[in-house]
Design a protein around this motif. Structure first.
Motif, PDB file in Angstrom:
ATOM      1  N   GLU A  11      33.837  80.188  36.222  1.00 53.99           N
ATOM      2  CA  GLU A  11      34.427  81.525  36.154  1.00 53.99           C
ATOM      3  C   GLU A  11      35.874  81.585  36.636  1.00 53.99           C
ATOM      4  N   ARG A  12      36.447  80.466  37.046  1.00 55.24           N
ATOM      5  CA  ARG A  12      37.838  80.446  37.514  1.00 55.24           C
ATOM      6  C   ARG A  12      38.712  79.653  36.558  1.00 55.24           C
ATOM      7  N   LYS A  13      39.783  80.292  36.106  1.00 55.88           N
ATOM      8  CA  LYS A  13      40.635  79.703  35.069  1.00 55.88           C
ATOM      9  C   LYS A  13      41.240  78.370  35.481  1.00 55.88           C
ATOM     10  N   ARG A  14      41.487  78.203  36.770  1.00 62.12           N
ATOM     11  CA  ARG A  14      42.156  76.966  37.201  1.00 62.12           C
ATOM     12  C   ARG A  14      41.300  75.728  36.971  1.00 62.12           C
ATOM     13  N   TYR A  15      40.005  75.923  36.750  1.00 60.19           N
ATOM     14  CA  TYR A  15      39.132  74.788  36.475  1.00 60.19           C
ATOM     15  C   TYR A  15      38.821  74.639  34.984  1.00 60.19           C
ATOM     16  N   SER A  16      39.385  75.499  34.148  1.00 63.75           N
ATOM     17  CA  SER A  16      39.042  75.495  32.722  1.00 63.75           C
ATOM     18  C   SER A  16      39.366  74.166  32.043  1.00 63.75           C
ATOM     19  N   GLY A  17      40.420  73.485  32.507  1.00 62.74           N
ATOM     20  CA  GLY A  17      40.800  72.212  31.902  1.00 62.74           C
ATOM     21  C   GLY A  17      39.740  71.141  32.066  1.00 62.74           C
ATOM     22  N   LEU A  18      38.926  71.267  33.097  1.00 59.89           N
ATOM     23  CA  LEU A  18      37.873  70.281  33.341  1.00 59.89           C
ATOM     24  C   LEU A  18      36.848  70.258  32.208  1.00 59.89           C
ATOM     25  N   PHE A  19      36.616  71.422  31.611  1.00 63.32           N
ATOM     26  CA  PHE A  19      35.596  71.527  30.578  1.00 63.32           C
ATOM     27  C   PHE A  19      36.076  71.011  29.222  1.00 63.32           C
ATOM     28  N   GLU A  20      37.327  70.577  29.160  1.00 63.81           N
ATOM     29  CA  GLU A  20      37.839  69.930  27.959  1.00 63.81           C
ATOM     30  C   GLU A  20      37.623  68.419  28.019  1.00 63.81           C
ATOM     31  N   LEU A  21      37.218  67.921  29.191  1.00 63.80           N
ATOM     32  CA  LEU A  21      36.925  66.499  29.355  1.00 63.80           C
ATOM     33  C   LEU A  21      35.544  66.185  28.784  1.00 63.80           C
ATOM     34  N   ASP A  22      35.294  64.906  28.532  1.00 56.81           N
ATOM     35  CA  ASP A  22      33.949  64.504  28.131  1.00 56.81           C
ATOM     36  C   ASP A  22      32.992  64.859  29.257  1.00 56.81           C
ATOM     37  N   ILE A  23      31.806  65.304  28.889  1.00 58.57           N
ATOM     38  CA  ILE A  23      30.863  65.799  29.891  1.00 58.57           C
ATOM     39  C   ILE A  23      30.423  64.712  30.871  1.00 58.57           C
ATOM     40  N   ASP A  24      30.553  63.440  30.486  1.00 59.50           N
ATOM     41  CA  ASP A  24      30.166  62.368  31.402  1.00 59.50           C
ATOM     42  C   ASP A  24      31.368  61.608  31.973  1.00 59.50           C
ATOM     43  N   ASP A  25      32.546  62.205  31.852  1.00 59.02           N
ATOM     44  CA  ASP A  25      33.765  61.584  32.400  1.00 59.02           C
ATOM     45  C   ASP A  25      33.896  61.951  33.874  1.00 59.02           C
ATOM     46  N   TYR A  26      33.100  61.320  34.701  1.00 55.86           N
ATOM     47  CA  TYR A  26      33.072  61.688  36.118  1.00 55.86           C
ATOM     48  C   TYR A  26      34.381  61.374  36.834  1.00 55.86           C
ATOM     49  N   LYS A  27      35.076  60.338  36.375  1.00 58.01           N
ATOM     50  CA  LYS A  27      36.364  60.010  36.996  1.00 58.01           C
ATOM     51  C   LYS A  27      37.403  61.095  36.692  1.00 58.01           C
ATOM     52  N   GLY A  28      37.425  61.549  35.466  1.00 56.47           N
ATOM     53  CA  GLY A  28      38.337  62.625  35.087  1.00 56.47           C
ATOM     54  C   GLY A  28      38.023  63.909  35.839  1.00 56.47           C
ATOM     55  N   TRP A  29      36.730  64.201  35.999  1.00 56.51           N
ATOM     56  CA  TRP A  29      36.317  65.398  36.738  1.00 56.51           C
ATOM     57  C   TRP A  29      36.708  65.295  38.212  1.00 56.51           C
ATOM     58  N   ALA A  30      36.506  64.131  38.798  1.00 54.56           N
ATOM     59  CA  ALA A  30      36.826  63.949  40.216  1.00 54.56           C
ATOM     60  C   ALA A  30      38.319  64.181  40.463  1.00 54.56           C
ATOM     61  N   LYS A  31      39.151  63.623  39.595  1.00 54.68           N
ATOM     62  CA  LYS A  31      40.603  63.784  39.734  1.00 54.68           C
ATOM     63  C   LYS A  31      41.025  65.216  39.401  1.00 54.68           C
ATOM     64  N   GLY A  32      40.372  65.801  38.404  1.00 59.01           N
ATOM     65  CA  GLY A  32      40.707  67.160  37.993  1.00 59.01           C
ATOM     66  C   GLY A  32      40.380  68.201  39.040  1.00 59.01           C
ATOM     67  N   LEU A  33      39.308  68.005  39.773  1.00 59.38           N
ATOM     68  CA  LEU A  33      38.940  68.942  40.837  1.00 59.38           C
ATOM     69  C   LEU A  33      40.011  68.982  41.911  1.00 59.38           C
ATOM     70  N   ARG A  34      40.491  67.816  42.291  1.00 65.57           N
ATOM     71  CA  ARG A  34      41.551  67.730  43.313  1.00 65.57           C
ATOM     72  C   ARG A  34      42.832  68.369  42.794  1.00 65.57           C
ATOM     73  N   ALA A  35      43.184  68.091  41.537  1.00 67.07           N
ATOM     74  CA  ALA A  35      44.413  68.638  40.941  1.00 67.07           C
ATOM     75  C   ALA A  35      44.352  70.165  40.822  1.00 67.07           C
TER      76      ALA A  35
END
Length: 271
Positions: free
Chosen positions: A156-180
């Protein structure tokens, strides 16, 4: 005179009946209104993603290890992945890190596994020292609501919307994206999540949800038959019997410190 008396009595009787009828109707209407209100309130509680905080908190089960934590909450993490497209591996790794594998104060006293602060929260809360003294954190009736609130917090927060454009099993991308995106101020937050995911093979839960074969375990072996994927009812002992290998050998091959295993986990069964 008698006629007048009779008329007065008839009128009195009719008035009394009408009054009782109106009173009964009014009472019935009031009861119906209260019933509808209760029904609407019940529906509101059932449909809301936050529990009714007037109820007593469900005391969480004592967790003795990270492996036990994973066993307890992996099903919930996979369910959230199905509904909200957040990798189960990321959810579990964050839960482990933020809650101290379910042993931190917020998890034990407030069922808060992700350190989510009050913000716009109107439910029950708990005070806890974090970046500042005695900050307000959300309190949940049950840990499963903490997992659901974590999903809503990200979706529900726009700042995390970019995470959902990653592959659903790209845990490395998600981990880095959360910090960013500002989820955590710790610069090593991504590395910590990735380390937990790979150490405990949490990516296997992503594979269970997506239906993919756990490719990471297979890639290290020439023969896919050298890997066993844990299913419901499996124990290290039953697996050892199946593949004619000792429990100690299984533990050594897979870096297991005890006999705890989880559904979907990939186990090497041949050296």
């Amino acid at each position: 005179m008698k006629q007048i008396v009779v008329i007065v009595m008839v009128v009195s009787v009719l008035f009394s009946c009408g009054s009782r009828k109106r009173k009964h109707k009014s009472s019935k209407s009031k009861h119906r209104t209260e019933h509808v209100q209760r029904k609407e309130d019940s529906r509101k509680i059932e449909n809301t993603d936050t529990p009714a905080e007037t109820q007593e908190i469900v005391v969480p089960k004592a967790v003795s290890s990270t492996d036990e934590y994973i066993k307890l909450y992996s099903d919930i993490a996979m369910e959230e992945m199905k509904f909200y497209n957040i990798p189960a591996s990321i959810t579990l790794a964050q839960g482990i890190l933020e809650s101290g594998s379910g042993r931190g104060r917020l998890a034990v006293e407030a069922n808060n596994h992700f350190g989510i602060k009050c913000h716009e929260w109107t439910g029950a809360s708990i005070r806890h020292d974090d970046d500042e003294d005695q900050e307000c954190f959300r309190k949940y009736k049950d840990a499963k609501y903490s997992y659901r609130d974590h999903s809503l917090f990200l979706t529900e927060r726009k700042r995390y919307s970019g995470l959902f454009e990653l592959d659903i099993d790209d845990y490395k991308g998600w981990a880095k994206g959360l910090r960013a995106a500002g989820y955590a101020t710790d610069r090593k937050y991504p590395e910590k999540l990735i380390s937990l995911i790979e150490r405990y093979q949490l990516y296997t839960y992503d594979d269970v949800v997506t239906g993919k074969a756990p490719k990471r375990a297979k890639s290290s072996l020439s023969n896919p038959e050298d890997v066993h994927y844990v299913v419901k009812g499996d124990t290290l002992y039953s697996i050892s019997r199946r593949y004619n290998i000792s429990v100690k050998e299984l533990q050594k091959l897979n870096g297991l410190r005890d006999t705890t295993i989880s559904i979907g986990q990939a186990l090497i069964v041949k050296s």
